[in-house]
Design a protein around this motif. Structure first.
Motif, PDB file in Angstrom:
ATOM      1  N   ALA A  36      38.262  36.868  39.578  1.00  0.00           N
ATOM      2  CA  ALA A  36      39.597  37.096  38.506  1.00  0.00           C
ATOM      3  C   ALA A  36      40.368  37.799  39.098  1.00  0.00           C
ATOM      4  O   ALA A  36      41.699  37.662  39.520  1.00  0.00           O
ATOM      5  N   GLU A  37      39.914  38.982  39.541  1.00  0.00           N
ATOM      6  CA  GLU A  37      40.685  40.380  39.800  1.00  0.00           C
ATOM      7  C   GLU A  37      41.455  39.824  41.351  1.00  0.00           C
ATOM      8  O   GLU A  37      42.620  40.196  41.450  1.00  0.00           O
ATOM      9  N   GLN A  38      40.731  39.284  42.043  1.00  0.00           N
ATOM     10  CA  GLN A  38      41.130  39.014  43.767  1.00  0.00           C
ATOM     11  C   GLN A  38      42.276  37.905  43.420  1.00  0.00           C
ATOM     12  O   GLN A  38      43.404  37.878  44.101  1.00  0.00           O
ATOM     13  N   ILE A  39      42.152  36.942  42.515  1.00  0.00           N
ATOM     14  CA  ILE A  39      43.132  35.781  42.158  1.00  0.00           C
ATOM     15  C   ILE A  39      44.216  36.544  41.703  1.00  0.00           C
ATOM     16  O   ILE A  39      45.453  36.125  41.866  1.00  0.00           O
ATOM     17  N   SER A  68      50.163  37.887  42.252  1.00  0.00           N
ATOM     18  CA  SER A  68      51.019  39.182  42.365  1.00  0.00           C
ATOM     19  C   SER A  68      51.595  39.395  43.508  1.00  0.00           C
ATOM     20  O   SER A  68      52.843  39.686  43.419  1.00  0.00           O
ATOM     21  N   LYS A  69      50.860  39.551  44.568  1.00  0.00           N
ATOM     22  CA  LYS A  69      51.444  39.657  45.847  1.00  0.00           C
ATOM     23  C   LYS A  69      52.360  38.758  46.494  1.00  0.00           C
ATOM     24  O   LYS A  69      53.189  38.884  47.101  1.00  0.00           O
ATOM     25  N   LEU A 116      39.648  29.658  36.638  1.00  0.00           N
ATOM     26  CA  LEU A 116      39.002  29.244  38.052  1.00  0.00           C
ATOM     27  C   LEU A 116      37.515  30.035  38.193  1.00  0.00           C
ATOM     28  O   LEU A 116      36.744  29.187  38.673  1.00  0.00           O
ATOM     29  N   THR A 117      37.543  31.148  37.599  1.00  0.00           N
ATOM     30  CA  THR A 117      36.316  31.904  37.856  1.00  0.00           C
ATOM     31  C   THR A 117      35.016  31.159  37.129  1.00  0.00           C
ATOM     32  O   THR A 117      34.060  31.309  37.522  1.00  0.00           O
TER      33      THR A 117
END
Length: 103
Positions: A61-64, A69-70, A99-100
């Protein structure tokens, strides 16, 4: 003694992790993903969008959220940036949690 401390630390952190997950609006995340993302990324994030992105199915979730954001800020350029520019922080978190949990 160290083993006991580790177990107690893990048990203490567990409710915090569950609480964070409960803050996500999974229905909203699902709706946004299906309307704005699934065409290019696949129903469960299994496709590289436009043949250019990473397959997001196995992201945390953090990577998504970081990737969204980027893209929103323009740090990462690509075809989907205009869609990501319209997402709020809570939208990104909702999509990521949706998604996760599909795994």
């Amino acid at each position: 003694m160290k083993k006991t401390r580790l177990i107690l630390t893990a048990l203490y952190a567990l409710p915090l992790a569950v609480q964070a997950d409960n803050n996500a609006d999974l229905k909203k995340g699902e709706r946004i993903y299906k309307q704005q993302c699934a065409t290019c990324h696949g129903k469960q994030g299994e496709k590289p969008a436009m043949g250019q992105s990473a397959v997001i199915r196995h992201f945390t979730a953090e990577q998504i959220v970081t990737a969204l954001s980027k893209r929103k800020s323009g740090e990462i350029q690509g075809a989907g940036n205009s869609v990501k520019e319209r997402l709020s922080e809570s939208d990104m978190k909702n999509i990521a949690e949706f998604l996760t949990r599909q795994k």
